[in-house]
Design an enzyme around this catalytic site. Structure first.
Site, PDB file in Angstrom:
ATOM      1  NE  ARG A 106      -4.168   1.716   1.090  1.00  0.00           N
ATOM      2  CZ  ARG A 106      -5.172   2.012   0.262  1.00  0.00           C
ATOM      3  NH1 ARG A 106      -5.179   1.557  -0.976  1.00  0.00           N
ATOM      4  NH2 ARG A 106      -6.180   2.732   0.673  1.00  0.00           N
ATOM      5  CB  THR A 379      -9.163  -0.742  -7.384  1.00  0.00           C
ATOM      6  OG1 THR A 379      -9.110   0.447  -6.613  1.00  0.00           O
ATOM      7  CG2 THR A 379      -8.358  -1.818  -6.720  1.00  0.00           C
ATOM      8  CG  ASN A 399      -8.235   6.196  -4.378  1.00  0.00           C
ATOM      9  OD1 ASN A 399      -9.067   5.310  -4.178  1.00  0.00           O
ATOM     10  ND2 ASN A 399      -8.354   7.395  -3.869  1.00  0.00           N
ATOM     11  CG  ASP A 421      -8.649   5.116  -0.290  1.00  0.00           C
ATOM     12  OD1 ASP A 421      -9.737   5.604  -0.635  1.00  0.00           O
ATOM     13  OD2 ASP A 421      -8.175   4.096  -0.806  1.00  0.00           O
ATOM     14  CB  SER A 450      -7.152  -0.388   1.471  1.00  0.00           C
ATOM     15  OG  SER A 450      -7.588  -1.059   0.310  1.00  0.00           O
ATOM     16  CB  SER A 451     -12.549  -1.103   0.562  1.00  0.00           C
ATOM     17  OG  SER A 451     -12.939   0.004   1.305  1.00  0.00           O
ATOM     18  N   GLY A 471     -13.444  -1.361  -6.967  1.00  0.00           N
ATOM     19  CA  GLY A 471     -14.732  -0.774  -6.582  1.00  0.00           C
ATOM     20  C   GLY A 471     -14.732  -0.012  -5.282  1.00  0.00           C
TER      21      GLY A 471
HETATM   22  N1  GLY Z   1      -8.384   2.918  -3.219  1.00  0.00           N
HETATM   23  C1  GLY Z   1      -9.394   1.967  -2.988  1.00  0.00           C
HETATM   24  C2  GLY Z   1      -9.102   1.098  -1.821  1.00  0.00           C
HETATM   25  O1  GLY Z   1      -7.956   0.955  -1.435  1.00  0.00           O
HETATM   26  O2  GLY Z   1      -9.997   0.546  -1.262  1.00  0.00           O
END
Ligand code: GLY
Length: 568
Positions: A106, A379, A399, A421, A450-451, A471
């Site tokens: 990340r 993403t 992102n 984020d 993050s997701s 997404g």
């Molecule tokens: N940038 C989208 C995520 O990391 O969830």
């Protein structure tokens, strides 16, 4: 060419000549194959040329991690809206020996970042500041991440894995209708935020079939092929990034780049019925959310309710509402914030979260607070199985689509806008409408929450499903739906991936639905129960691989994009 090794420079010159000749006489056709089967190996990515690159590596004897490295670099060329070397990602590994690993590459906030950097003097959020231009950029992690993954598991030489991307950048590739539209839409943002005119900008409109050639990117990739991660973090590419920053007021310094390190984390692992799920811990919220969603719905007879029935959608939405409330309060970079992972994933806690669930009534989000605990949307994802049975699940990102729209001049790649984020201010929504608090506040060297939810699910110690999607905040709910579609509703993988999706994330208090996801009758019933329903554009682009009963691998690429599956 000053920083180019002799071998790399020669290689590049050779490629240039070949590319020049071949581009004139050889078309570069590709099929977009949505489904594939193979008894040995499978690759599913967001672009058919990246899928081909991955398959070629596997055919030559490379393993799943070799293929992942080659695919990551290829996507940086053929899928510039999210494939990247200027962003970051997460990699989940499951080896044939049942060994698991999670790599966090990340992006990080630069050392000069501050908690209030996206607020004006009155304390209001300046949204574009964290989304467009150099101040939106985190220190990229992708090149170091690929280097680390390769160092630990790779078998083929590093340079060989970067070479297909160099070739694609020099020879160019023909863009699809969707890519042409995306590039046309971004023409002016690229011009505004880049200090040179990048390869992505043409004066006239792009059309399907046009060739996108990225010579500067090819040179950058050649240096990375020759000098490895050090070129990007200490060498010529580092200098080009820092030059871009000093020209335009960005924060990333040579020291930020020098200090960047990806991190091997302990994967988040849990059981769901007869499956064992291996996924990403913080700084992704995705793994915890997936655990929460599966646990909060697992005791209910989803299958009896029926796919996309009012009862099933209501239950799943109520679980999502509660899980995302926890996300906002408790989740952030674990190196900076004590994320109560044990408690958030504890079965008794999750049962208590659903104690006020009413089967016939929506719980307004305003009445759902985060559990009391003591202690965008572009993403891209790719899924790979190699002939030995090793699996890799990678979600990687800039992102937003095309990240910050800053193209590093002289280096030809796009920098992320991952700083968005972070939570710019407690309660202020980001690109995805997600809110957060202190746990995810900006701080020097911190990773934004993050997701991204790369998943490998095993049965009896053997890989069964490899899945993930882009997404933003819709990632965990999309992955949740694909797993539930296969494991609960008994769908085939193509049905599960292509099925329409819905999403709820606590705030805003709305069920977002893809067109055609729910019948008018179901929508009406949900509204009568107190839900708010809002149609939206497509959700996610899932890339999945499933082991079928006869041991054959089935790969499925999402129909929502140009994504492609291939196997042998
Ligand atoms: N940038 C989208 C995520 O990391 O969830």
């Amino acid at each position: 060419m000053k920083y180019l090794g002799k071998k790399t420079a020669l290689l590049l010159a050779l490629f240039c000549t070949l590319a020049h000749i071949r581009a004139q006489i050889v078309p570069f056709p590709y099929d977009i194959q949505k489904e594939a089967t193979g008894d040995s190996a499978m690759v599913v990515t967001a672009h058919p040329l990246a899928t081909k690159v991955g398959l070629d590596v596997l055919r030559k004897g490379g393993n799943a991690v070799d293929a992942a490295v080659a695919v990551q670099f290829a996507l940086a060329v053929v899928y510039p809206q999210a494939g990247n070397i200027g962003g970051g990602g997460f990699l989940i590994y499951h080896g044939k020996d049942d060994q698991t690993a999670a790599l966090d590459y990340r992006e990080k906030a630069p050392a000069a970042a501050t908690e209030k950097m996206y607020l004006d003097s009155a304390g209001n959020v300046l949204p574009n500041k964290s989304r467009l231009g150099v101040l939106a950029c985190g220190v990229p992690g992708t090149v170091d991440g690929m280097w680390e993954a390769h160092k630990k598991y790779g078998r083929r030489p590093w340079g060989e894995l970067v070479t297909p991307a160099i070739e694609l950048a020099i020879r160019g590739y023909q863009i699809t209708e969707q890519e042409a539209q995306n590039l046309n839409e971004e023409r002016f943002t690229f011009i505004r935020h880049s200090s040179i005119q990048p390869a992505f900008v043409k004066l006239e409109n792009w059309v399907a079939g046009d060739w996108l050639i990225q010579k500067e990117l090819a040179v950058t990739l050649s240096r990375i092929a020759g000098y490895g991660r050090d070129d990007f973090y200490k060498g010529a590419t580092a200098s080009l990034i820092v030059n871009e920053m000093s020209k335009t007021g960005g924060l990333i310094t040579r020291e930020d780049l020098r200090r960047y390190k990806s991190v091997w984390r302990t994967p988040l692992e849990f059981d769901y019925k007869n499956l064992h799920i291996i996924t990403m811990p913080p700084p992704s919220s995705g793994g915890i959310l997936l655990r929460q969603l599966l646990a909060m719905t697992g005791d209910h007879p989803l299958k009896d309710s029926g796919f996309h029935s009012t009862a099933a959608v209501h239950l799943m939405v109520e679980a999502e509402r509660r899980a995302y409330a926890d996300r906002a309060m408790h989740m952030g970079d674990p190196d900076f914030w004590k994320v109560p992972v044990k408690k958030l994933t504890d079965m008794a806690y999750l049962k208590s979260r659903m104690a006020d669930f009413q089967p016939n009534k929506a719980t307004p989000s305003a009445k759902v607070t985060a559990g009391q605990i003591k202690e965008s949307e572009e993403t891209t994802h790719f899924s790979i199985i190699d002939p030995e049975g090793n699996a890799v699940s990678v979600t990687t990102t800039l992102n937003d689509s095309y990240g910050s729209r800053v193209v590093v001049s002289g280096a030809g790649f796009i920098l992320n806008n991952e700083m968005d984020d972070f939570s710019a201010k407690p309660g202020a929504p980001n690109l995805y409408g997600a809110i957060g608090g202190k746990a995810n506040a900006v701080a020097p060297d911190k990773r934004p929450l993050s997701s991204m939810t790369p998943v490998i699910a095993t049965k009896g110690g053997k890989t069964w499903l490899v899945v993930g999607t882009p997404g933003g905040t819709t990632i965990p709910t999309s992955v949740f739906q694909v797993i539930v579609n296969v494991a609960e509703f008994g769908m085939s993988l193509p049905e599960a991936v292509q099925a329409k999706r819905f999403h709820h994330q606590w705030t805003p208090d709305k069920i977002f639905i893809e067109e055609g996801a729910l019948t008018e009758a179901v929508i009406q019933q949900l509204i009568e129960m107190g839900h708010f329903v809002e149609p939206r554009d497509p959700i996610g682009r899932v890339e999945a691989i499933l082991r079928l009963a006869d041991g054959i691998w089935q790969g499925v690429a999402d129909e929502r994009g140009d994504d492609a599956a291939g196997g042998f």
